[in-house]
Write a protein that holds these residues in place. Structure first.
Motif, PDB file in Angstrom:
ATOM      1  N   HIS A  84     -12.495  38.110 -22.857  1.00  0.00           N
ATOM      2  CA  HIS A  84     -12.765  36.946 -22.019  1.00  0.00           C
ATOM      3  C   HIS A  84     -11.495  36.270 -21.506  1.00  0.00           C
ATOM      4  O   HIS A  84     -11.508  35.673 -20.426  1.00  0.00           O
ATOM      5  CB  HIS A  84     -13.567  35.915 -22.815  1.00  0.00           C
ATOM      6  N   ARG A  85     -10.436  36.305 -22.310  1.00  0.00           N
ATOM      7  CA  ARG A  85      -9.202  35.594 -21.973  1.00  0.00           C
ATOM      8  C   ARG A  85      -7.991  36.495 -22.226  1.00  0.00           C
ATOM      9  O   ARG A  85      -8.034  37.366 -23.095  1.00  0.00           O
ATOM     10  CB  ARG A  85      -9.044  34.344 -22.847  1.00  0.00           C
ATOM     11  N   ASP A 100      -7.447  36.869 -14.311  1.00  0.00           N
ATOM     12  CA  ASP A 100      -7.786  35.920 -15.370  1.00  0.00           C
ATOM     13  C   ASP A 100      -8.543  34.716 -14.820  1.00  0.00           C
ATOM     14  O   ASP A 100      -9.507  34.240 -15.424  1.00  0.00           O
ATOM     15  CB  ASP A 100      -6.508  35.444 -16.073  1.00  0.00           C
ATOM     16  N   THR A 101      -8.121  34.214 -13.674  1.00  0.00           N
ATOM     17  CA  THR A 101      -8.761  33.034 -13.100  1.00  0.00           C
ATOM     18  C   THR A 101     -10.205  33.311 -12.724  1.00  0.00           C
ATOM     19  O   THR A 101     -11.112  32.506 -13.000  1.00  0.00           O
ATOM     20  CB  THR A 101      -7.984  32.547 -11.869  1.00  0.00           C
ATOM     21  N   ARG A 117     -12.194  35.616 -13.950  1.00  0.00           N
ATOM     22  CA  ARG A 117     -13.004  35.820 -15.153  1.00  0.00           C
ATOM     23  C   ARG A 117     -13.385  34.493 -15.786  1.00  0.00           C
ATOM     24  O   ARG A 117     -14.536  34.273 -16.174  1.00  0.00           O
ATOM     25  CB  ARG A 117     -12.248  36.679 -16.160  1.00  0.00           C
ATOM     26  N   GLU A 118     -12.410  33.605 -15.931  1.00  0.00           N
ATOM     27  CA  GLU A 118     -12.688  32.326 -16.578  1.00  0.00           C
ATOM     28  C   GLU A 118     -13.636  31.477 -15.735  1.00  0.00           C
ATOM     29  O   GLU A 118     -14.524  30.803 -16.279  1.00  0.00           O
ATOM     30  CB  GLU A 118     -11.386  31.578 -16.853  1.00  0.00           C
ATOM     31  N   GLU A 164     -17.240  32.918 -16.003  1.00  0.00           N
ATOM     32  CA  GLU A 164     -17.842  32.647 -17.300  1.00  0.00           C
ATOM     33  C   GLU A 164     -18.120  31.167 -17.494  1.00  0.00           C
ATOM     34  O   GLU A 164     -19.135  30.784 -18.093  1.00  0.00           O
ATOM     35  CB  GLU A 164     -16.940  33.159 -18.421  1.00  0.00           C
ATOM     36  N   ALA A 165     -17.239  30.313 -17.004  1.00  0.00           N
ATOM     37  CA  ALA A 165     -17.461  28.873 -17.146  1.00  0.00           C
ATOM     38  C   ALA A 165     -18.748  28.442 -16.448  1.00  0.00           C
ATOM     39  O   ALA A 165     -19.502  27.610 -16.978  1.00  0.00           O
ATOM     40  CB  ALA A 165     -16.264  28.104 -16.579  1.00  0.00           C
ATOM     41  N   ASP A 197     -13.279  23.942 -25.414  1.00  0.00           N
ATOM     42  CA  ASP A 197     -13.090  25.250 -24.796  1.00  0.00           C
ATOM     43  C   ASP A 197     -13.909  26.261 -25.579  1.00  0.00           C
ATOM     44  O   ASP A 197     -13.735  26.409 -26.797  1.00  0.00           O
ATOM     45  CB  ASP A 197     -11.609  25.639 -24.813  1.00  0.00           C
ATOM     46  N   LEU A 224     -16.147  30.222 -25.253  1.00  0.00           N
ATOM     47  CA  LEU A 224     -16.547  31.410 -24.519  1.00  0.00           C
ATOM     48  C   LEU A 224     -18.054  31.361 -24.261  1.00  0.00           C
ATOM     49  O   LEU A 224     -18.746  30.446 -24.698  1.00  0.00           O
ATOM     50  CB  LEU A 224     -16.204  32.660 -25.336  1.00  0.00           C
TER      51      LEU A 224
END
Length: 451
Positions: A223-224, A314-315, A317-318, A321-322, A349, A351
């Motif tokens: 995830h990160r 990364d951006t 994906r986050e 998911e957010a 924070d 997941l």
């Protein structure tokens, strides 16, 4: 030995252009489209009563399906499968290039420093068990850990996490100050709650008191981004099967000195420089702990999966998911008789993982009905984190829904609607409790066959 590093022709023959195998056309701004295409995309499954429905996979935290690009990569490299390092034939050189290229790219993905070892294992559990043989002293862990990061340590001290992350950091610092330890080993994110721990701050605390730090990144890594150098971590362990490469490979990455001094994790061919009947000269480096034939296909799949995650960004994906995680928690919060389990009251924070308990009824029965009647996969139990679950939950088991790069808002909405109906009205079919769990009585779904 043939110098594979110099054989660019071999490398290029098994290297493929990732851009020619897109994993998606990009996520929709509202999260309605998957961020990545997985091998189970569009899978139809039978449900009770004879119908079929699109499968909703909310059990990603247990094992994630392969990215389609990873599965395609495996098909492309399989013709080159061979024994590595000592073969004179072209396929052996190609297989060696796959493994050693993967060692470099996986190390780079997690910010390995010059001199760090990348050791291939079956999974996170094996990686942490390997590290446990190398720790020259006591290991401090939290009670929130998955069993893989709780059970391997021979000289173990457990700190019970406090109601907040801030208080927990203070308790860990006090424990390390009161009595030295060789290692602090912590999860990067809870597999029960999805709550993310501040691993860079934990590293600072460990190092300030003369300890090293290892991070169980099995949940966090898919995830990160995890970066050893940037976060000042000494070791990180993770599994391919949670990172969209379910082909049986994982890794332990970190400082060489402890690992070079430890006894070989496996005794056998490839781990030695020389053997006589009365003596053995063991190698150092990754070879010391990788005796036998490696999982060439699994290692290649893991490297490709991490490369594909990088390509997503990364951006992106986050953000994806957010959006869907917020939708999941909003839906759960609106359901009567449902409580989301939390470990820390200040964890802001997390997941895409939510574990719930019910005021009334059996989560095992609800999980079975979600699968049998609605085609929705979740998980019921204590998630190999028994001490933590028993401390934070008033019930004997929880129900966990977990999201990933292939999840969509429709997946979340179907789950919330089905869960609400089952909690309010109960299953539509009869179930019996068996040693294997709750099962439909007179299950009319066809048995899966792959003949």
């Amino acid at each position: 030995m043939i110098d594979i590093a110099a054989r660019t022709d071999v490398r290029e023959s098994v290297r493929t252009d990732a851009a020619s195998h897109p994993i998606s056309d990009g996520p929709a701004p509202d999260g309605t489209a998957p961020l990545a295409l997985l091998t189970d995309a569009g899978l139809e499954v039978p449900v009770l009563g004879g119908a079929t429905v699109r499968h909703v996979n909310l059990d990603i935290a247990a094992s994630a399906p392969a990215l389609q690009a990873v599965a395609a990569h495996v098909v492309r490299v399989l013709p080159y499968y061979s024994s590595v390092h000592r073969g004179s034939g072209y396929p052996s050189q190609a297989a060696t290039a796959l493994v050693e290229d993967a060692r470099v790219s996986i190390g780079r993905h997690v910010g390995a420093r010059d001199g760090d070892l990348v050791i291939f294992t079956r999974n996170t559990t094996e990686a942490l068990n390997l590290l446990a043989t190398a720790v020259p002293g006591e290991t401090v862990v939290l009670d929130i850990e998955h069993h893989a990061n709780l059970l391997p340590w021979r000289d173990r001290r457990v700190v019970v996490a406090r109601p907040s992350i801030a208080e927990t950091l203070t308790a860990l610092e006090a424990e390390l100050a009161a009595r030295p330890a060789a290692l602090l080993s912590v999860t990067g994110a809870s597999n029960v709650t999805g709550e993310v721990l501040p691993i860079a701050e934990l590293a600072r605390i460990a190092h300030a008191h003369g300890a090293r730090i290892a991070v169980d990144a099995a949940q966090l890594l898919p995830h990160r981004r995890v970066d050893l150098a940037a976060s000042d971590l000494d070791f990180v362990a993770f599994s391919g099967h949670k990172a969209y490469a379910p082909f049986g490979a994982g890794a332990l990455i970190g400082r060489a000195d402890w690992l070079d001094a430890a006894p070989p994790f496996l005794a056998g061919g490839g781990a030695v420089d020389d053997v006589a009947l009365d003596r053995v000269a063991w190698k150092t480096g990754p070879d010391r702990h990788e005796a036998g034939t490696p999982n060439v296909v699994g290692i290649a799949a893991l490297a490709r999966a991490l490369a594909e995650l990088e390509r997503l960004g990364d951006t992106a994906r986050e953000a994806h998911e957010a959006r869907i995680t917020a939708r999941l928690h909003e839906g759960l919060d609106a359901l009567p008789g449902v409580r989301v389990i939390r470990g820390f009251d200040d964890a802001d924070d997390r997941l895409g993982i939510a574990t719930i308990e019910l005021e009334h009824g059996s989560v095992g029965l609800i999980a079975a009905a979600l699968g049998a009647e609605h085609g929705i996969s979740v998980r019921a139990g204590r998630f190999c984190a028994h001490p933590f679950f028993d401390r934070v939950s008033a019930r004997s088991n929880g129900l966990r829904a977990s999201l990933g790069a292939g999840s969509t808002t429709d997946d979340v909405d179907r789950f919330i609607a089905a869960l609400g109906q089952l909690v309010a009205d109960g299953p539509a079919f009869e179930y019996s409790r068996t040693p294997e769990g709750w099962c439909p009585v007179g299950d009319d779904r066809p048995r899966a066959s792959f003949d």
